[in-house]
Design a protein around this motif. Structure first.
Motif, PDB file in Angstrom:
ATOM      1  N   UNK A   1       0.806  -1.220   0.000  1.00  0.00           N
ATOM      2  CA  UNK A   1       0.000   0.000   0.000  1.00  0.00           C
ATOM      3  C   UNK A   1       0.839   1.270   0.000  1.00  0.00           C
ATOM      4  N   UNK A   2       2.103   1.150   0.390  1.00  0.00           N
ATOM      5  CA  UNK A   2       3.016   2.305   0.415  1.00  0.00           C
ATOM      6  C   UNK A   2       4.321   1.890  -0.260  1.00  0.00           C
ATOM      7  N   UNK A   3       4.283   1.690  -1.580  1.00  0.00           N
ATOM      8  CA  UNK A   3       5.439   1.100  -2.259  1.00  0.00           C
ATOM      9  C   UNK A   3       6.667   1.989  -2.247  1.00  0.00           C
TER      10      UNK A   3
ATOM     11  N   UNK B   1       4.643  -1.194  -9.471  1.00  0.00           N
ATOM     12  CA  UNK B   1       5.417  -0.739  -8.316  1.00  0.00           C
ATOM     13  C   UNK B   1       6.500  -1.773  -8.010  1.00  0.00           C
ATOM     14  N   UNK B   2       7.400  -1.394  -7.136  1.00  0.00           N
ATOM     15  CA  UNK B   2       8.440  -2.333  -6.709  1.00  0.00           C
ATOM     16  C   UNK B   2       7.827  -3.546  -6.023  1.00  0.00           C
ATOM     17  N   UNK B   3       6.712  -3.368  -5.332  1.00  0.00           N
ATOM     18  CA  UNK B   3       6.056  -4.511  -4.677  1.00  0.00           C
ATOM     19  C   UNK B   3       5.582  -5.527  -5.709  1.00  0.00           C
ATOM     20  N   UNK B   4       5.129  -5.045  -6.850  1.00  0.00           N
ATOM     21  CA  UNK B   4       4.683  -5.947  -7.911  1.00  0.00           C
ATOM     22  C   UNK B   4       5.820  -6.826  -8.411  1.00  0.00           C
TER      23      UNK B   4
ATOM     24  N   UNK C   1      10.217   8.252 -21.408  1.00  0.00           N
ATOM     25  CA  UNK C   1       9.023   7.417 -21.597  1.00  0.00           C
ATOM     26  C   UNK C   1       8.464   6.877 -20.284  1.00  0.00           C
ATOM     27  N   UNK C   2       9.378   6.599 -19.347  1.00  0.00           N
ATOM     28  CA  UNK C   2       9.010   6.015 -18.051  1.00  0.00           C
ATOM     29  C   UNK C   2       9.842   6.698 -16.994  1.00  0.00           C
ATOM     30  N   UNK C   3       9.268   6.885 -15.805  1.00  0.00           N
ATOM     31  CA  UNK C   3      10.089   7.359 -14.702  1.00  0.00           C
ATOM     32  C   UNK C   3       9.902   6.446 -13.499  1.00  0.00           C
ATOM     33  N   UNK C   4      10.991   6.273 -12.742  1.00  0.00           N
ATOM     34  CA  UNK C   4      10.912   5.621 -11.439  1.00  0.00           C
ATOM     35  C   UNK C   4      10.721   6.729 -10.428  1.00  0.00           C
ATOM     36  N   UNK C   5       9.817   6.535  -9.480  1.00  0.00           N
ATOM     37  CA  UNK C   5       9.470   7.635  -8.584  1.00  0.00           C
ATOM     38  C   UNK C   5       9.358   7.162  -7.144  1.00  0.00           C
ATOM     39  N   UNK C   6      10.082   7.850  -6.252  1.00  0.00           N
ATOM     40  CA  UNK C   6      10.050   7.581  -4.815  1.00  0.00           C
ATOM     41  C   UNK C   6       9.150   8.601  -4.109  1.00  0.00           C
TER      42      UNK C   6
END
Length: 328
Positions: free
Chosen positions: A121-123, A216-219, A193-198
């Protein structure tokens, strides 16, 4: 939105300048200052970080410690280098592989406390595209331009691990954008095209029209441990100041569960520091255990070895951390 990010970027630049010309970079005296508090020098945080919150709540002061920011990290500079140079005392961001790589480079660093972990829920990391993008899953990123931060390996590392596990190959244009908010802004402007976001900037990005989350990283990992971050010191600092280290871990052990149960208050504290709106921010989930979980570190080592950060056997999980100074 763009004005907000521009303001944060301006603040970051000013902090870098001040770090280079305005701070006293002499070695710490090893004694409390005139106020009776022991200074711990750290890199200025530009994202969501429990150090900022623990300091604001007075948890460090209760332990006879004060946090001194020395400026944000410059491009290509690590916290471990600044500790080795006598500029900083503690590392307060990053993951187990970062400590492992520092040790493999001859810098004797040890993690003494856990930080955030991954949570469904909070990836830890979100993967975002423009709403009009033909990219609908991580399988579609081959050949694309992907924005990452300079906090490896969690941004590109997760994706490389995923592609390896899925037996997908092909070139990806990894674009490193180290300034806070820069990755998300580059996506909005169509530069990537894609961003990783914290956190906290993932929350801001997702509130904008035209931004869509694909994973998400959890996925990818389905594990809290694969998101573990760690905090620590050099071996020399730990030997010289064991009571300070114990106070540091006690303060962090108090703040981690507090953040999980007081997320709105935590957002307000971080927002005040970053000059952002609290309701826009996203948060991390924090490890409430007092000890560092070695199984979590092993998960990071499995990822790191799979993507070639080092060879299996070069270093062991037990080499990079100690729970000797954790609260009892």
């Amino acid at each position: 939105m763009i004005r907000r990010f521009a303001f944060v970027l301006l603040i970051s630049v000013l902090l870098i300048i001040s770090a280079g010309c305005g701070n006293d970079n002499s070695a710490a005296s090893g004694k409390p200052d005139s106020d009776g508090l022991f200074p711990i020098r750290v890199a200025t945080q530009t994202g969501f970080n429990e150090i900022t919150i623990a300091d604001e709540l007075g948890y460090f002061k209760e332990e006879g410690i004060k946090i001194e920011d020395t400026g944000v990290l410059g491009k290509g500079v690590t916290e471990y280098q600044l500790i080795a140079q006598g500029i900083n005392d503690a590392f307060i961001s990053g993951h187990p592989p970062n400590v492992a790589q520092a040790r493999l480079a001859g810098l004797k660093m040890l993690a003494v406390a856990p930080g955030m972990v991954d949570n469904k829920d909070f990836p830890h990391v979100r993967y975002l595209v423009q709403d009009s993008s033909p990219i609908h899953s991580l399988n579609d990123i081959i050949g694309k331009k992907v924005a990452i931060s300079n906090v490896a390996p969690c941004t590109d590392g997760y994706l490389k691990y995923y592609l390896s596990q899925q037996h997908l190959s092909g070139d990806i244009n990894w674009t490193t954008l180290p300034s806070p908010g820069q990755q998300e802004q580059s996506l909005e402007q169509g530069l990537v095209d894609v961003t990783t976001s914290h956190p906290p900037f993932a929350g801001i990005a997702l509130k904008q029209k035209g931004i869509r989350q694909i994973a998400t990283s959890w996925d990818i990992l389905h594990s809290p441990g694969a998101g573990l971050s760690v905090r620590g010191f050099s071996e020399d600092f730990i030997k010289q100041h064991p009571d300070v280290v114990k106070g540091f871990t006690r303060a962090l052990a108090k703040v981690r569960p507090w953040i999980n149960s007081h997320q709105e208050e935590a957002k307000r504290i971080v927002a005040k520091q970053l000059k952002l709106e609290p309701e826009d921010l996203s948060v991390f989930w924090y490890d409430e255990d007092k000890d560092i979980n070695q199984d979590y570190i092993k998960q990071w080592f499995d990822i790191s070895e799979q993507i070639g950060l080092w060879k299996k056997g070069d270093i062991q999980p037990a080499d990079i951390f100690t729970n000797e100074y954790a609260p009892q």
